[in-house]
Design a protein around this motif. Structure first.
Motif, PDB file in Angstrom:
ATOM      1  N   UNK A 299       0.857  -1.168   0.000  1.00 37.82           N
ATOM      2  CA  UNK A 299       0.000   0.000   0.000  1.00 37.82           C
ATOM      3  C   UNK A 299       0.892   1.216   0.000  1.00 37.82           C
ATOM      4  N   UNK A 300       1.010   1.822  -1.183  1.00 37.53           N
ATOM      5  CA  UNK A 300       1.785   3.053  -1.245  1.00 37.53           C
ATOM      6  C   UNK A 300       3.255   2.829  -0.923  1.00 37.53           C
ATOM      7  N   UNK A 301       3.797   1.703  -1.397  1.00 35.83           N
ATOM      8  CA  UNK A 301       5.232   1.450  -1.246  1.00 35.83           C
ATOM      9  C   UNK A 301       5.689   1.328   0.188  1.00 35.83           C
ATOM     10  N   UNK A 302       4.808   0.911   1.076  1.00 31.60           N
ATOM     11  CA  UNK A 302       5.291   0.752   2.441  1.00 31.60           C
ATOM     12  C   UNK A 302       5.855  -0.639   2.665  1.00 31.60           C
ATOM     13  N   UNK A 303       5.606  -1.571   1.722  1.00 31.52           N
ATOM     14  CA  UNK A 303       6.117  -2.931   1.856  1.00 31.52           C
ATOM     15  C   UNK A 303       7.207  -3.160   0.818  1.00 31.52           C
ATOM     16  N   UNK A 304       8.190  -4.008   1.168  1.00 31.71           N
ATOM     17  CA  UNK A 304       9.314  -4.224   0.266  1.00 31.71           C
ATOM     18  C   UNK A 304       9.669  -5.695   0.210  1.00 31.71           C
ATOM     19  N   UNK A 305      10.373  -6.054  -0.862  1.00 29.45           N
ATOM     20  CA  UNK A 305      10.924  -7.405  -0.951  1.00 29.45           C
ATOM     21  C   UNK A 305      12.387  -7.271  -1.345  1.00 29.45           C
ATOM     22  N   UNK A 306      13.219  -8.113  -0.767  1.00 28.49           N
ATOM     23  CA  UNK A 306      14.649  -8.093  -1.068  1.00 28.49           C
ATOM     24  C   UNK A 306      15.081  -9.507  -1.414  1.00 28.49           C
ATOM     25  N   UNK A 307      15.773  -9.663  -2.538  1.00 29.27           N
ATOM     26  CA  UNK A 307      16.302 -10.979  -2.917  1.00 29.27           C
ATOM     27  C   UNK A 307      17.797 -10.967  -2.668  1.00 29.27           C
ATOM     28  N   UNK A 308      18.287 -11.882  -1.857  1.00 25.76           N
ATOM     29  CA  UNK A 308      19.713 -11.907  -1.546  1.00 25.76           C
ATOM     30  C   UNK A 308      20.284 -13.251  -1.968  1.00 25.76           C
ATOM     31  N   UNK A 309      21.012 -13.312  -3.074  1.00 23.48           N
ATOM     32  CA  UNK A 309      21.618 -14.579  -3.468  1.00 23.48           C
ATOM     33  C   UNK A 309      22.857 -14.843  -2.624  1.00 23.48           C
TER      34      UNK A 309
END
Lengths: 383, 206
Positions: free
Chosen positions: A164-174
């Motif tokens: 909602x409005x860029x308050x959540x994020x995802x990060x991919x860490x190889x």
């Protein structure tokens, strides 16, 4: 500085024994959790953080949201690995734990570490995401560890349902050479919205000159700035001395003192300051005023004190001369002593190395006697 | 329990009745399932501007008509009636349930709790309808939560105006915020009238 209650969902399944993140996935995850807890409590003292594990015998809440960092670190010690991660249940229990937070003014956030395969399908995750969004809970997903074909796709679907409005994020860490926590520092998981970081980020990506926020640590910032200026002044003084060396070499015959000066140029000291301490030359005064007293290299100190007095006047004259004529760069480069001193100050370059010497010889076409004199100089440490 | 506004407004000034919006603590107003965070604050305005739909309004998320609005007041108020203006195409809410003096209610709480009062709403685009409350239950309200579980079939729910009619009591139903405990009494805090002119003196007891 947003007021937030966070629940961190840890993956302690069997997949976490793998060593592709050093020392093992679980330890890397634990370090990352510690980092996040510290960052959250530091950015706002009223922030609370809680931890739960998703695998093992079932979802288990280790601590409910608390401000006590010690309690959080302590409960991380007892976690055992085993079983399979249950992400959906984990998120729902986290949501429940956040619902019963003590301070209702806090924003709700869940951080999920997804290191093992996700057994739920996309639709279930999307429904969960929608419920989170409806109750205005933000979600951060750290995708690391097991690389399953459909896992990124599922996690992205979950994120788009929650976001909602860029308050959540995802990060991919190889897996890679950098530690999990180091990679996390520069991500929005730690930086919050807008990318403003309250941490003195070690990996760069900060707005301040020396990597230290003057507001957080003014003394450190000041010390760094002073030492930077000192170094700059020293190098200016060194360059000036080299210019005056070349001027003096032609006029005054003091070969021994020249070589001594050459050694001095490399070592980190402000001998120039003590030799010409009484000098009223304005430029010198400015550079010297930036240098703190008592910052001496003792080895060179012993050698040159005897010559200190009678060189003062010569220094004054030479400096004025060097200032008057436009600095001729080619003349400076021709100066064997200056070039070798510069080379010596470079790390990894040994001026006594024969290949370096050949290069010097070809550049300047100096006589053999000069080269021998350079060999007799004590080998300078690489600084 | 809807009552029709059956007189023309030129005779008296209706807006003064609907002035409880001034006592709303706008900074702490929040809503759940709103599409744009913070848009809920735009629905509290003066009576004259209630039909002004050009600015922001409160809209729920796509495909989900439920809305939950939490409204704290700056002082305790008595609420006589509530007015809601929705929007066309089935986006007006169809039911309203209210809870008083409880904060931190979310959707699962709202569904499981017994509401203080419930109404069936009608589409009220002109803002002439008001819903009366059981006044006895709304005598000292410091915060009110409105739950709109459903609408008239639209994809989302839209609300342009929420108005409260009643009176403010100037009292504050306050939670004790900070308490300082003393281990020992501080004499300077406990001066008697005689001692106020003279500093505290030790009595040698002779």
């Amino acid at each position: 500085m947003v007021l937030e209650a966070t629940m961190i969902c840890i993956d302690n399944s069997e997949w976490m024994r793998n060593g592709d993140y050093s020392p093992c996935r679980f330890q890397a995850q634990a370090d990352a959790v510690n980092l996040i807890c510290g960052a959250k409590t530091q950015s706002n003292p009223e922030n609370t953080v809680g931890i739960l594990t998703m695998a093992g015998r079932g979802v288990r809440v280790l601590t409910t949201p608390t401000t006590d960092l010690g309690k959080i670190l302590a409960c991380m010690h007892d976690v055992e690995m085993g079983g399979e991660m249950n992400m959906a249940a984990g998120i729902q229990v986290a949501q429940l734990a956040l619902k019963h937070r003590q301070n209702k003014n806090q924003q709700q956030r869940i951080i999920v570490f997804a290191g093992s395969p996700v057994k739920y399908d996309k639709r279930v995750l999307e429904v969960i995401g929608k419920t989170l969004k409806k109750n205005s809970v933000a979600l951060d997903i750290v995708n690391f560890g097991e690389e399953d074909g459909r896992k990124p796709e599922k996690l992205e679907a979950l994120l788009s349902a929650v976001n909602n409005n860029d308050s959540s994020h995802i990060v991919h860490i190889p897996p890679g050479p950098n530690a999990l926590s180091d990679v996390l520092i520069s991500t929005p998981v730690l930086n919050g919205e807008g990318g403003g970081s309250d941490l003195p980020a070690a990996a760069g990506g900060n707005d301040f000159d020396f990597g230290v926020d003057p507001n957080l640590d003014p003394e450190l910032a000041l010390a760094l700035r002073v030492s930077m200026e000192e170094e700059r002044a020293r190098q200016e003084a060194a360059a000036k001395r080299a210019a005056e060396e070349s001027a003096r070499q032609e006029k005054v015959e003091e070969p021994s003192s020249n070589s001594q000066d050459a050694t001095m140029v490399d070592s980190a000291d402000d001998r120039a300051s003590e030799a010409s301490g009484n000098n009223t030359d304005p430029v010198q005064a400015i550079t010297l005023s930036m240098q703190t007293p008592g910052h001496n290299d003792p080895s060179v100190h012993d050698v040159d004190m005897s010559e200190a007095t009678h060189e003062e006047e010569e220094l004054a004259i030479a400096l004025q001369m060097s200032m008057k004529d436009e600095s001729d760069m080619s003349k400076v480069l021709e100066d064997q002593s200056f070039v070798s001193s510069v080379l010596a100050s470079l790390p990894g370059v040994d001026p006594n190395d024969p290949s370096v010497k050949d290069l010097l010889a070809s550049l300047q076409g100096q006589s053999e006697s000069e080269q021998k004199k350079k060999e007799d100089e004590p080998p300078n440490d690489e600084k | 329990m809807a009552c029709l506004h059956d007189h023309s407004c030129e005779d008296h000034d209706c807006s003064s009745n609907w002035s409880l919006y001034k006592h709303i603590d706008l900074s702490k107003v929040s809503a759940l399932n709103e599409a744009v965070r913070g848009s809920v604050k735009s629905v509290f305005k003066a009576w004259e501007q209630r039909l002004d739909s050009s600015g922001e309004h409160l809209e729920s998320n796509e495909g989900d008509p439920e809305l939950l609005v939490y409204i704290p007041f700056t002082s305790d108020v008595k609420i006589k009636s509530i007015s809601i203006i929705g929007d066309a195409d089935g986006t007006s809410p169809s039911k309203m349930r209210v809870f008083t003096n409880r904060d931190g209610i979310d959707f699962s709480d709202a569904h499981s709790m017994q509401a203080v009062q419930e109404w069936d709403l009608v589409e009220n685009l002109q803002g002439v309808l008001e819903y009366q409350t059981r006044y006895a239950k709304f005598q000292s309200v410091s915060s009110i939560t409105l739950h709109f579980p459903d609408n008239f079939g639209g994809d989302t729910s839209r609300i342009h105006y929420i108005g409260f009619k009643g009176e403010a009591t100037q009292l504050k139903r306050d939670v004790v915020a900070t308490i300082v405990y003393e281990l020992r009494p501080n004499p300077s805090d406990h001066k008697t009238r005689a001692e106020q002119d003279r500093p505290f003196q030790m009595w040698n007891g002779e």
